[in-house]
Write a protein that holds these residues in place. Structure first.
Motif, mmCIF file in Angstrom:
data_model
loop_
_atom_site.group_PDB
_atom_site.id
_atom_site.type_symbol
_atom_site.label_atom_id
_atom_site.label_comp_id
_atom_site.label_asym_id
_atom_site.label_seq_id
_atom_site.Cartn_x
_atom_site.Cartn_y
_atom_site.Cartn_z
ATOM 1 N N GLU A 87 -2.044 1.291 5.549
ATOM 2 C CA GLU A 87 -2.705 2.547 5.198
ATOM 3 C C GLU A 87 -3.125 3.291 6.463
ATOM 4 O O GLU A 87 -3.000 4.518 6.546
ATOM 5 C CB GLU A 87 -3.925 2.274 4.322
ATOM 6 C CG GLU A 87 -4.622 3.540 3.833
ATOM 7 C CD GLU A 87 -5.769 3.244 2.901
ATOM 8 O OE1 GLU A 87 -6.402 4.206 2.435
ATOM 9 O OE2 GLU A 87 -6.050 2.051 2.657
ATOM 10 N N ALA A 88 -3.616 2.562 7.455
ATOM 11 C CA ALA A 88 -3.977 3.201 8.725
ATOM 12 C C ALA A 88 -2.759 3.833 9.381
ATOM 13 O O ALA A 88 -2.808 4.966 9.872
ATOM 14 C CB ALA A 88 -4.609 2.170 9.658
ATOM 15 N N TYR A 130 -8.318 -5.856 5.705
ATOM 16 C CA TYR A 130 -9.115 -4.860 6.391
ATOM 17 C C TYR A 130 -8.555 -4.648 7.797
ATOM 18 O O TYR A 130 -7.573 -5.263 8.197
ATOM 19 C CB TYR A 130 -10.583 -5.305 6.478
ATOM 20 C CG TYR A 130 -11.203 -5.579 5.140
ATOM 21 C CD1 TYR A 130 -11.834 -4.564 4.425
ATOM 22 C CD2 TYR A 130 -11.163 -6.854 4.574
ATOM 23 C CE1 TYR A 130 -12.402 -4.802 3.187
ATOM 24 C CE2 TYR A 130 -11.732 -7.109 3.334
ATOM 25 C CZ TYR A 130 -12.353 -6.083 2.644
ATOM 26 O OH TYR A 130 -12.916 -6.329 1.428
ATOM 27 N N THR A 131 -9.180 -3.770 8.559
ATOM 28 C CA THR A 131 -8.793 -3.543 9.945
ATOM 29 C C THR A 131 -10.047 -3.392 10.798
ATOM 30 O O THR A 131 -11.152 -3.151 10.288
ATOM 31 C CB THR A 131 -7.931 -2.279 10.091
ATOM 32 O OG1 THR A 131 -8.565 -1.188 9.410
ATOM 33 C CG2 THR A 131 -6.539 -2.488 9.536
ATOM 34 N N GLN A 153 -1.900 7.073 7.637
ATOM 35 C CA GLN A 153 -2.848 8.175 7.796
ATOM 36 C C GLN A 153 -2.785 8.818 9.173
ATOM 37 O O GLN A 153 -3.146 9.981 9.333
ATOM 38 C CB GLN A 153 -4.276 7.652 7.558
ATOM 39 C CG GLN A 153 -4.545 7.168 6.148
ATOM 40 C CD GLN A 153 -4.823 8.306 5.186
ATOM 41 O OE1 GLN A 153 -4.648 9.478 5.519
ATOM 42 N NE2 GLN A 153 -5.266 7.977 3.982
ATOM 43 N N THR A 176 0.829 -1.192 0.000
ATOM 44 C CA THR A 176 0.000 0.000 0.000
ATOM 45 C C THR A 176 0.872 1.254 0.000
ATOM 46 O O THR A 176 1.725 1.399 0.874
ATOM 47 C CB THR A 176 -0.911 0.017 1.240
ATOM 48 O OG1 THR A 176 -1.636 -1.201 1.273
ATOM 49 C CG2 THR A 176 -1.873 1.193 1.197
ATOM 50 N N TRP A 222 -9.530 0.212 5.458
ATOM 51 C CA TRP A 222 -8.102 0.437 5.292
ATOM 52 C C TRP A 222 -7.316 -0.819 5.633
ATOM 53 O O TRP A 222 -7.716 -1.619 6.478
ATOM 54 C CB TRP A 222 -7.625 1.549 6.213
ATOM 55 C CG TRP A 222 -8.152 2.914 5.910
ATOM 56 C CD1 TRP A 222 -8.842 3.296 4.805
ATOM 57 C CD2 TRP A 222 -8.037 4.071 6.746
ATOM 58 N NE1 TRP A 222 -9.165 4.621 4.882
ATOM 59 C CE2 TRP A 222 -8.679 5.131 6.064
ATOM 60 C CE3 TRP A 222 -7.450 4.316 7.972
ATOM 61 C CZ2 TRP A 222 -8.757 6.415 6.582
ATOM 62 C CZ3 TRP A 222 -7.518 5.599 8.505
ATOM 63 C CH2 TRP A 222 -8.158 6.635 7.820
ATOM 64 N N SER A 223 -6.153 -0.964 5.012
ATOM 65 C CA SER A 223 -5.193 -1.968 5.458
ATOM 66 C C SER A 223 -4.456 -1.423 6.668
ATOM 67 O O SER A 223 -4.526 -0.221 6.972
ATOM 68 C CB SER A 223 -4.200 -2.295 4.343
ATOM 69 O OG SER A 223 -3.356 -1.171 4.101
ATOM 70 N N ILE A 244 -11.908 8.385 11.088
ATOM 71 C CA ILE A 244 -11.668 7.116 10.407
ATOM 72 C C ILE A 244 -13.001 6.519 9.995
ATOM 73 O O ILE A 244 -13.908 6.371 10.837
ATOM 74 C CB ILE A 244 -10.914 6.137 11.318
ATOM 75 C CG1 ILE A 244 -9.546 6.711 11.687
ATOM 76 C CG2 ILE A 244 -10.751 4.781 10.648
ATOM 77 C CD1 ILE A 244 -8.738 5.826 12.613
ATOM 78 N N CYS A 284 -13.026 -1.424 9.320
ATOM 79 C CA CYS A 284 -12.574 -0.312 8.478
ATOM 80 C C CYS A 284 -11.986 -0.893 7.197
ATOM 81 O O CYS A 284 -11.354 -1.953 7.224
ATOM 82 C CB CYS A 284 -11.533 0.517 9.223
ATOM 83 S SG CYS A 284 -10.757 1.826 8.242
#
Length: 389
Positions: A322-323, A304-305, A326, A267, A318-319, A279, A316
């Motif tokens: 990615e989290a 996912y998360t 961010q 990512t 996002w991976s 988020i 969420c």
């Protein structure tokens, strides 16, 4: 009917219902974050183990009951009882896992699950054939239905609440009580009378029938199937794969000339970090937004998360990388390859071997693991070592 039951078979019936519930609910809990084909396979497996647990518990209970020695089991109602159960239970689990419903939606799912359990029982009971008739006490029939729905609701509520410790085990026990409680309450209200009625063997002589001995053999095979599925489910999903070794600390890596590790998650990292204020999470079929200040931890689940806000977890899109990209690195730290925690909310650090565990505050405190390679950094960030922030 209850007085003459074999206590060992009664105990076995409850154990099989719990094992089937544990395996089925456990498979259902793994559906989120999987590919479409994997989700379908897990849903079929969950419905299959739950309905097999219900069906097997029922017939172990029938073998435990003081039925007439010449009783037989009609094949068609017996098969139909299983199919009805599998269909209704499958729809219930799909509804629960697919939408993560609130109290009302969980109640509807529990109603479906309770109806599936009751349908299996009463269709199966009227698959008995012999020189007798079966009568039911209406009040005890109603009580058995209420027990099935109420305990099924409890099982689903516990299963959906990520704050309950050992929630899968507790929900499986509640599921087992739903099935066995309904069954034995119904048996309490059942009376076998000498016949004349529609269960006479002569009247059903043309129907396919199974003897009690054959049913015992089928039940024994299904007990093995449920137990084997339970044991296989206990294996971790990545069983047999090599566990990645923790990364070397930067100073150690530089000392021995090891190049910096590359994050295996492809990512891309954004140029700016820590600018996100909320988020996006999924809840009840809609997208909601959790303020970053409320976030306690983020847990990876495949691509996912799950975001924990101190009350509950929500999915969420996002991976985990990615989290991490961010969020503000002065507040959040990736303490494990699958966990990010908010350092201001850490209230406890406990050593576990070479690694550690941190506890996050909130109305429902929870814990997250810290890998061996991150322990020193976490302690420094918390001011637990000399020179820490």
């Amino acid at each position: 009917m209850l007085a003459g039951h074999n206590p060992y078979l009664v105990a076995l019936s409850l154990a099989i219902a719990v094992l089937g519930g544990y395996t089925g609910l456990g498979l259902a809990g793994r559906i989120l974050g999987k590919t479409d084909l994997q989700r379908r396979a897990l849903l079929v497996g969950a419905a299959g183990f739950l309905s097999t647990g219900i069906w097997t518990m029922h017939f172990i209970g029938m073998l435990a009951a003081p039925l007439p020695v010449d009783v037989a089991y009609l094949v068609l109602p017996t098969i139909v009882s299983f199919l009805i159960c599998a269909l209704v239970v499958g729809v219930s689990i799909f509804f629960v896992v697919g939408s993560r419903p609130g109290a009302f939606g969980t109640g509807l799912a529990a109603l479906l699950l309770g109806v599936g359990i009751c349908s299996m029982h009463y269709v199966g009971i009227h698959g008995l054939a012999g020189p007798f008739a079966i009568e039911h006490d209406p009040l005890k029939v109603l009580l058995s239905v209420v027990i099935a729905i109420a305990t099924a609701y409890g099982a689903l509520r516990i299963f959906l609440d990520p704050q309950v410790g050992l929630r899968l085990a507790i929900s499986a026990v509640a599921f087992g009580l739903a099935v066995s409680g309904m069954h034995y309450t119904a048996m309490w209200g059942m009376t076998i009378v000498p016949a004349g009625g529609g269960h006479d063997m002569a009247a059903m002589g043309a129907s396919f029938q199974m003897s009690s001995q054959f049913v015992s053999l089928v039940v024994a095979c299904l007990c093995f199937f449920v137990t084997a599925g339970f044991l296989l489910f206990l294996l971790p999903e990545q069983w047999g794969s090599a566990e990645p070794q923790p990364a070397l600390a930067a100073a150690d890596a530089a000392a021995i000339g090891v190049p910096p590790a590359i994050d295996p998650d492809p990512t891309p990292m954004p140029a700016q970090r820590g600018r996100i204020e909320r988020i996006p999470v999924q809840s009840g079929g809609a997208t909601q937004f959790v303020p970053v200040g409320d976030v306690r931890s983020i847990r990876a689940d495949a691509h996912y998360t799950w975001v924990h806000d101190g009350n509950r977890e929500r999915m969420c899109g996002w991976s985990i990388s990615e989290a991490e990209a961010q969020l503000d690195p002065t507040m959040f730290i990736r303490v494990h390859r699958s966990h990010i925690v908010a350092m201001p909310h850490v209230t406890l650090v406990r050593k576990e071997g070479d690694a550690a565990v941190v506890e996050l505050d909130g109305p429902h405190p929870h814990q997250a693991p810290v890998s061996r390679a991150r322990v020193a950094e976490v302690k420094a960030r918390l001011g637990m070592t000399r020179g820490g922030a």
